[in-house]
Enzyme design. Structure first.
Site, PDB file in Angstrom:
ATOM      1  N   ILE A 247      40.233  38.696   0.806  1.00  0.00           N
ATOM      2  CA  ILE A 247      41.469  38.218   1.426  1.00  0.00           C
ATOM      3  C   ILE A 247      41.528  38.206   3.054  1.00  0.00           C
ATOM      4  CG2 ILE A 247      42.620  38.553  -0.823  1.00  0.00           C
ATOM      5  CD1 ILE A 247      43.981  41.035   0.548  1.00  0.00           C
ATOM      6  N   GLU A 252      36.442  45.491  12.279  1.00  0.00           N
ATOM      7  CA  GLU A 252      35.671  46.573  11.820  1.00  0.00           C
ATOM      8  C   GLU A 252      35.704  46.757  10.259  1.00  0.00           C
ATOM      9  OE1 GLU A 252      39.762  47.661  12.559  1.00  0.00           O
ATOM     10  OE2 GLU A 252      38.401  46.977  13.882  1.00  0.00           O
ATOM     11  N   SER A 253      36.430  45.877   9.587  1.00  0.00           N
ATOM     12  CA  SER A 253      36.480  45.964   8.012  1.00  0.00           C
ATOM     13  C   SER A 253      36.529  44.516   7.458  1.00  0.00           C
ATOM     14  CB  SER A 253      37.622  46.858   7.750  1.00  0.00           C
ATOM     15  OG  SER A 253      39.110  46.005   8.323  1.00  0.00           O
ATOM     16  N   VAL A 254      36.373  44.592   6.083  1.00  0.00           N
ATOM     17  CA  VAL A 254      36.785  43.473   5.174  1.00  0.00           C
ATOM     18  C   VAL A 254      37.730  44.045   4.207  1.00  0.00           C
ATOM     19  CG1 VAL A 254      35.606  42.099   3.704  1.00  0.00           C
ATOM     20  CG2 VAL A 254      34.238  42.790   5.412  1.00  0.00           C
ATOM     21  N   LYS A 276      40.143  48.336   1.926  1.00  0.00           N
ATOM     22  CA  LYS A 276      39.814  47.894   3.033  1.00  0.00           C
ATOM     23  C   LYS A 276      38.488  48.632   3.237  1.00  0.00           C
ATOM     24  CE  LYS A 276      41.183  48.292   7.698  1.00  0.00           C
ATOM     25  NZ  LYS A 276      42.287  48.686   8.637  1.00  0.00           N
ATOM     26  N   ASP A 392      47.011  48.961  19.127  1.00  0.00           N
ATOM     27  CA  ASP A 392      46.717  47.496  18.564  1.00  0.00           C
ATOM     28  C   ASP A 392      47.838  46.626  18.281  1.00  0.00           C
ATOM     29  OD1 ASP A 392      44.660  45.604  18.721  1.00  0.00           O
ATOM     30  OD2 ASP A 392      44.027  46.134  16.937  1.00  0.00           O
TER      31      ASP A 392
END
Length: 506
Positions: A247, A252-254, A276, A392
């Site tokens: 989604i 740095e992540s999926v 994550k 961030d």
């Protein structure tokens, strides 16, 4: 004279038709000269040699009265079985390999194997002499030249070098399609040959790196075999019912969507979850160590870990930050479980549809104004109650769901005692102020006022350079009092932290 009678006796031959014994005769006939002369003539005649050109194939009606024919038939049958077994061994030895080894030289070739095809058709797989096979290049003697006088040819001759370079192309890798130019008397110059050789070596190294990267790295919307195995274990253990598609993807992540399963260690798993998966490629983390190496909570462990285990440390850091934020009552995903570099959290959304980012949400002016005041309040509580700086924060890391702003992506969040904590806070304030001012919120404070409101510091300056200079002075002053300032830390007990699976090394 008494007659000597010989009883007729039938003997069987194991090689053919039975041979009948001679008919009985009297002793007078045996002693007669005429009979002796007749037997002598029959004994001196040579027996006729049987025709060996007959069909030797094994069929039930074949004449087996001759030992020679029978021996040839048995030998051909044996050779046929040997060739069949040899083909079977060759197929088993080569398997699915692109480079196969032929056992044709060990076959027993016989006339009976002629195919039904015409003589003009040639199967080059069964021939031992390929007419298109390139001839070996003529080698130059050790003295470096051939011929005499004007006909001398050295090893540096253009034609000789060209043919040698063309023959050397046969040594390139199997993925390089050389074609049939080797047998066409092509002449490659040294410059062209060296360029081709360098290109082939570069492509081989690149393909090897790509293969290794695909096998050991988490790519865009894909996972490596180790990560996939961890996800399967979560499903098999009942923590998750199934894992759906990707989604979201980040630096740095999926993020994957999943359906929650049964409860885990007396903890109720949400009906909808997200996984994550932190990417196991190191490219995205090489320039982001500043967020973790100076964090006193992970400073000692950071120096002792190899680069790949640092990625797991990122997942653990986000887990602790989310637990601290959740305890303070700030809307954020709830941590379910952590397994190495996979963090399972509650899903912000409904019916497999994720909540939109605040930059993509269609909000009225009143909702946008409401969202601004929520963000302002959440930033104050994050800094003062949780003792954290998001580091961030922007419209990309805030979700709008059920009329409420949610904070996400807090893996890089740090404490204000960090050497660059105030500088990161000022950057967050600038991002938030810029977004809401562009969105038309007239009550939105500028980055300087927002920084003073969140941090409760009184830095008086409207110039960004002077403002940052004062921030750096404060950071320098606070760096000497890290231990004293750490007393304000929002301590997490073991009860607050979510459970973890066994994190034994791979």
């Amino acid at each position: 004279m008494d007659q000597l009678e010989v009883t007729p006796k039938e003997t069987k031959s194991p090689w053919g038709a039975p041979v009948l014994a001679p008919s009985p005769c009297s002793l007078a006939d045996v002693m007669s000269e005429q009979l002796a002369r007749q037997l002598d003539e029959e004994g001196n005649t040579f027996p006729e040699i049987p025709d060996t050109d007959v069909d030797l194939t094994c069929n039930p009606e074949a004449d087996t009265s001759s030992d020679l024919i029978l021996a040839q038939m048995l030998q051909m049958e044996f050779d046929r079985e040997f060739d069949t077994q040899l083909r079977r061994e060759e197929k088993k030895f080569n398997g699915d390999s692109k480079v196969s080894i032929s056992f044709e030289n060990y076959r027993m070739v016989h006339p009976y194997e002629d195919s039904d095809s015409s003589e003009e058709e040639v199967d080059w797989q069964d021939t031992r002499h390929d007419p298109y096979k390139a001839d070996k290049p003529t080698t130059t003697p050790k003295k470096g030249f051939v011929g005499k006088g004007k006909n001398i040819t050295t090893k540096h001759n253009e034609d000789v070098c060209g043919r040698k370079n063309t023959a050397r192309m046969d040594n390139f890798g199997p993925e390089v399609q050389v074609g049939d130019g080797i047998g066409m008397d092509l002449k490659l110059s040294n410059h062209v040959y060296n360029a081709l050789k360098q290109h082939c070596n570069t492509e081989q190294r690149r393909s090897a790196r790509l293969h290794e990267k695909k096998e050991h790295s988490t790519a865009e919307q894909a996972v490596d075999p180790r990560t996939r195995l961890l996800m399967y274990k979560m499903v098999n253990s009942g923590i998750l019912e199934n894992i759906n598609g990707c989604i979201s993807t980040g630096k740095e992540s999926v993020v994957f969507h999943a359906n929650g399963g049964n409860s885990f260690e007396e903890m109720i798993v949400p009906e909808e979850c997200v996984l994550k998966v932190f990417k196991t490629t190191l490219n995205e983390f090489k320039n982001r160590d500043k967020y973790i190496k100076d964090d006193y909570r992970f400073k000692d462990r950071f120096s002792k870990l190899n680069p790949r285990k640092i990625i797991r440390l990122w997942a653990e850091k986000e887990m602790h930050n989310l637990a601290r934020i959740k305890k303070a009552g700030i809307p954020c995903p709830e941590v379910v479980i952590l397994k190495k570099h996979i963090l399972v959290m509650s899903f912000i959304g409904k019916d497999h549809v994720p909540a939109p980012k605040i930059k993509d949400a269609i909000l009225s002016s009143e909702d946008m104004k409401k969202a601004y005041y929520q963000v302002l309040n959440m930033m104050q509580r994050l800094y003062q109650d949780c003792n954290l700086v998001h580091a961030d924060l922007s419209e990309y890391n805030m979700l709008w769901h059920d009329g409420q702003v949610w904070f996400i992506d807090v893996s890089q969040s740090i404490e204000p005692t960090h050497p660059h904590g105030l500088k990161f806070l000022f950057r967050d304030c600038r991002n938030v102020a810029t977004f809401f001012q562009k969105a038309g919120v007239t009550e939105a404070l500028n980055e300087f006022e927002l920084f003073n409101t969140v941090s409760e510091l009184q830095i008086n300056s409207d110039n960004e350079a002077d403002f940052l200079a004062q921030i750096e002075a404060l950071e320098k002053r606070n760096e000497d009092h890290v231990q004293k300032s750490s007393k304000k830390i929002f301590m997490d007990t073991s009860e607050d932290s979510p459970p973890q699976l066994n994190t034994d090394d791979d």
